[in-house]
Design a protein around this motif. Structure first.
Motif, PDB file in Angstrom:
ATOM      1  N   GLU A  95       0.831  -1.196   0.000  1.00  0.00           N
ATOM      2  CA  GLU A  95       0.000   0.000   0.000  1.00  0.00           C
ATOM      3  C   GLU A  95       0.868   1.249   0.000  1.00  0.00           C
ATOM      4  O   GLU A  95       1.881   1.312   0.696  1.00  0.00           O
ATOM      5  CB  GLU A  95      -0.891   0.002   1.248  1.00  0.00           C
ATOM      6  N   ILE A  96       0.480   2.211  -0.816  1.00  0.00           N
ATOM      7  CA  ILE A  96       1.087   3.537  -0.760  1.00  0.00           C
ATOM      8  C   ILE A  96       0.115   4.430   0.003  1.00  0.00           C
ATOM      9  O   ILE A  96      -1.003   4.679  -0.459  1.00  0.00           O
ATOM     10  CB  ILE A  96       1.378   4.098  -2.153  1.00  0.00           C
ATOM     11  N   LYS A  97       0.528   4.879   1.165  1.00  0.00           N
ATOM     12  CA  LYS A  97      -0.359   5.650   2.027  1.00  0.00           C
ATOM     13  C   LYS A  97      -0.241   7.142   1.737  1.00  0.00           C
ATOM     14  O   LYS A  97       0.690   7.595   1.070  1.00  0.00           O
ATOM     15  CB  LYS A  97      -0.040   5.351   3.491  1.00  0.00           C
ATOM     16  N   MET A 109      14.266   3.965   9.210  1.00  0.00           N
ATOM     17  CA  MET A 109      14.457   3.594   7.811  1.00  0.00           C
ATOM     18  C   MET A 109      15.557   4.434   7.166  1.00  0.00           C
ATOM     19  O   MET A 109      16.428   3.915   6.458  1.00  0.00           O
ATOM     20  CB  MET A 109      13.155   3.747   7.034  1.00  0.00           C
ATOM     21  N   LEU A 110      15.545   5.736   7.423  1.00  0.00           N
ATOM     22  CA  LEU A 110      16.568   6.606   6.847  1.00  0.00           C
ATOM     23  C   LEU A 110      17.953   6.275   7.399  1.00  0.00           C
ATOM     24  O   LEU A 110      18.940   6.249   6.651  1.00  0.00           O
ATOM     25  CB  LEU A 110      16.222   8.072   7.115  1.00  0.00           C
ATOM     26  N   TYR A 111      18.028   6.004   8.701  1.00  0.00           N
ATOM     27  CA  TYR A 111      19.315   5.652   9.290  1.00  0.00           C
ATOM     28  C   TYR A 111      19.827   4.333   8.715  1.00  0.00           C
ATOM     29  O   TYR A 111      21.035   4.192   8.445  1.00  0.00           O
ATOM     30  CB  TYR A 111      19.191   5.567  10.802  1.00  0.00           C
ATOM     31  N   HIS A 171       9.012  10.904   0.215  1.00  0.00           N
ATOM     32  CA  HIS A 171       7.672  11.395   0.541  1.00  0.00           C
ATOM     33  C   HIS A 171       6.738  10.199   0.566  1.00  0.00           C
ATOM     34  O   HIS A 171       7.124   9.082   0.197  1.00  0.00           O
ATOM     35  CB  HIS A 171       7.200  12.478  -0.434  1.00  0.00           C
ATOM     36  N   ALA A 172       5.524  10.415   1.012  1.00  0.00           N
ATOM     37  CA  ALA A 172       4.595   9.294   1.222  1.00  0.00           C
ATOM     38  C   ALA A 172       4.383   8.480  -0.047  1.00  0.00           C
ATOM     39  O   ALA A 172       4.264   7.252   0.008  1.00  0.00           O
ATOM     40  CB  ALA A 172       3.259   9.819   1.750  1.00  0.00           C
ATOM     41  N   GLY A 173       4.355   9.123  -1.198  1.00  0.00           N
ATOM     42  CA  GLY A 173       4.104   8.429  -2.455  1.00  0.00           C
ATOM     43  C   GLY A 173       5.243   7.556  -2.926  1.00  0.00           C
ATOM     44  O   GLY A 173       5.059   6.760  -3.853  1.00  0.00           O
ATOM     45  N   ASN A 174       6.410   7.690  -2.317  1.00  0.00           N
ATOM     46  CA  ASN A 174       7.563   6.874  -2.694  1.00  0.00           C
ATOM     47  C   ASN A 174       7.876   5.790  -1.665  1.00  0.00           C
ATOM     48  O   ASN A 174       8.976   5.242  -1.660  1.00  0.00           O
ATOM     49  CB  ASN A 174       8.801   7.756  -2.910  1.00  0.00           C
ATOM     50  N   ILE A 175       6.919   5.494  -0.798  1.00  0.00           N
ATOM     51  CA  ILE A 175       7.091   4.435   0.202  1.00  0.00           C
ATOM     52  C   ILE A 175       5.973   3.419   0.041  1.00  0.00           C
ATOM     53  O   ILE A 175       4.789   3.766   0.112  1.00  0.00           O
ATOM     54  CB  ILE A 175       7.083   5.005   1.633  1.00  0.00           C
ATOM     55  N   GLY A 181       7.516  -4.992   5.501  1.00  0.00           N
ATOM     56  CA  GLY A 181       8.010  -3.692   5.924  1.00  0.00           C
ATOM     57  C   GLY A 181       7.965  -2.674   4.805  1.00  0.00           C
ATOM     58  O   GLY A 181       7.624  -2.982   3.653  1.00  0.00           O
ATOM     59  N   ALA A 182       8.321  -1.452   5.138  1.00  0.00           N
ATOM     60  CA  ALA A 182       8.281  -0.359   4.173  1.00  0.00           C
ATOM     61  C   ALA A 182       9.493  -0.413   3.247  1.00  0.00           C
ATOM     62  O   ALA A 182      10.609  -0.719   3.675  1.00  0.00           O
ATOM     63  CB  ALA A 182       8.230   0.984   4.892  1.00  0.00           C
ATOM     64  N   ARG A 183       9.265  -0.096   1.961  1.00  0.00           N
ATOM     65  CA  ARG A 183      10.327  -0.052   0.962  1.00  0.00           C
ATOM     66  C   ARG A 183      10.277   1.292   0.228  1.00  0.00           C
ATOM     67  O   ARG A 183       9.193   1.823  -0.027  1.00  0.00           O
ATOM     68  CB  ARG A 183      10.184  -1.177  -0.062  1.00  0.00           C
ATOM     69  N   LEU A 184      11.447   1.797  -0.120  1.00  0.00           N
ATOM     70  CA  LEU A 184      11.541   3.048  -0.872  1.00  0.00           C
ATOM     71  C   LEU A 184      11.627   2.756  -2.370  1.00  0.00           C
ATOM     72  O   LEU A 184      12.391   1.876  -2.800  1.00  0.00           O
ATOM     73  CB  LEU A 184      12.778   3.832  -0.447  1.00  0.00           C
ATOM     74  N   ILE A 185      10.857   3.498  -3.161  1.00  0.00           N
ATOM     75  CA  ILE A 185      10.898   3.375  -4.611  1.00  0.00           C
ATOM     76  C   ILE A 185      11.302   4.713  -5.226  1.00  0.00           C
ATOM     77  O   ILE A 185      11.438   5.710  -4.517  1.00  0.00           O
ATOM     78  CB  ILE A 185       9.541   2.911  -5.184  1.00  0.00           C
ATOM     79  N   ASP A 186      11.509   4.709  -6.528  1.00  0.00           N
ATOM     80  CA  ASP A 186      11.841   5.911  -7.306  1.00  0.00           C
ATOM     81  C   ASP A 186      13.165   6.515  -6.845  1.00  0.00           C
ATOM     82  O   ASP A 186      13.212   7.527  -6.145  1.00  0.00           O
ATOM     83  CB  ASP A 186      10.726   6.940  -7.232  1.00  0.00           C
TER      84      ASP A 186
END
Length: 274
Positions: A95-97, A109-111, A171-175, A181-186
């Protein structure tokens, strides 16, 4: 700039390299950008992307694929195919929230990203700022914009506190929130840079929320929160100029007036900050 060889159509790529796959979604969700589509073979699904930035050197698209190969699977979609102008990565079911993860999860996640080995190329903001100036509508190139651009050029980018791989478009649209778990795209803007620049560039709802993120990140990274916050403040004018310039360039390309509204909002923030 290397000559491009992006003449293959999507149909040709599918026929040659994915003959047993079927097209199940002509356009993937907006966070994946470009001419994205979803293809499938049995239970496996892939996102097939075409390089959509004709102004950028061809090597920039290859860098995205290299970044995905170097970063762990608990951060990124797995890359599976690359030919000049095209790449395929695993499709992330999830899901993209509309909102970012809660602050501790986002900081963690960033760390985790910033602890990875450097990618091998630097994030350079000044060339982007100058590119956006050149590609904006001449009617929109104000004296205020030019003065701010010259001021940043003279000052130079802040010296990094910690050099790490950066996503640079969080940003929210790229998670994508998956079962694992959460993944980063783009990863179009990824490169090595200051961790404080990443925190300055995250699309937070307001500055108090950014301050909370800085505090949570400092705890994860065992950094002095006041030193980190000061460095983020040094980067914010760069990031705001980057945002305004990108909106201006996109208006010139698309003539979509929503980009003017977004750009004007950022210009007001810059004028308020002096």
């Amino acid at each position: 700039m290397p000559l491009r060889n992006n003449n293959c159509t999507r149909a040709e790529i599918l026929t040659r390299y994915f003959p047993h796959c079927r097209l199940i979604a002509p356009q993937a969700h907006t966070g994946l950008g470009g001419a994205s589509c979803i293809i499938a073979q049995g239970e496996q699904r892939l996102v097939l992307r075409q390089d959509h930035d004709s102004q950028a050197p061809a090597a920039h698209f290859r860098r995205q694929f290299r970044a995905l190969r170097r970063l762990p699977a608990d951060l990124v979609p797995k890359p599976v195919f690359f030919k000049q102008g095209w790449m395929a990565v695993e499709y992330l079911a999830g899901e993209i929230k509309s909102a970012l993860p809660d602050t501790p999860a986002l900081a963690s996640m960033l760390y985790h990203l910033h602890r990875q080995p450097c990618l091998g190329w630097r994030v350079a903001l000044l060339p982007l700022l100058e590119q956006y100036w050149q590609q904006a509508s001449p009617d929109r190139r104000t004296s205020f914009w030019l003065v701010r651009l010259k001021r940043l050029r003279k000052a130079g980018e802040p010296r990094p506190l910690r050099l790490s791989p950066l996503h640079m478009d969080v940003h929210a649209g790229n998670i994508v929130h998956t079962q694992k778990g959460a993944r980063l795209i783009d990863w179009e803007y990824a490169g090595d840079g200051d961790v404080a620049l990443e925190l300055a560039a995250v699309w937070m709802p307001d500055e108090p929320a950014r301050a909370q993120l800085i505090m949570a990140y400092a705890r994860c990274a065992q950094m002095d929160a006041s030193v980190l916050a000061a460095q983020v403040r040094r980067w914010r004018p760069w990031v705001l100029m980057l945002m305004a310039g990108w909106f201006e360039m996109r208006f010139q390309q698309s003539k979509d007036k929503q980009f003017i509204t977004l750009a004007d909002d950022v210009w007001r923030q810059l004028q308020t900050k002096g």
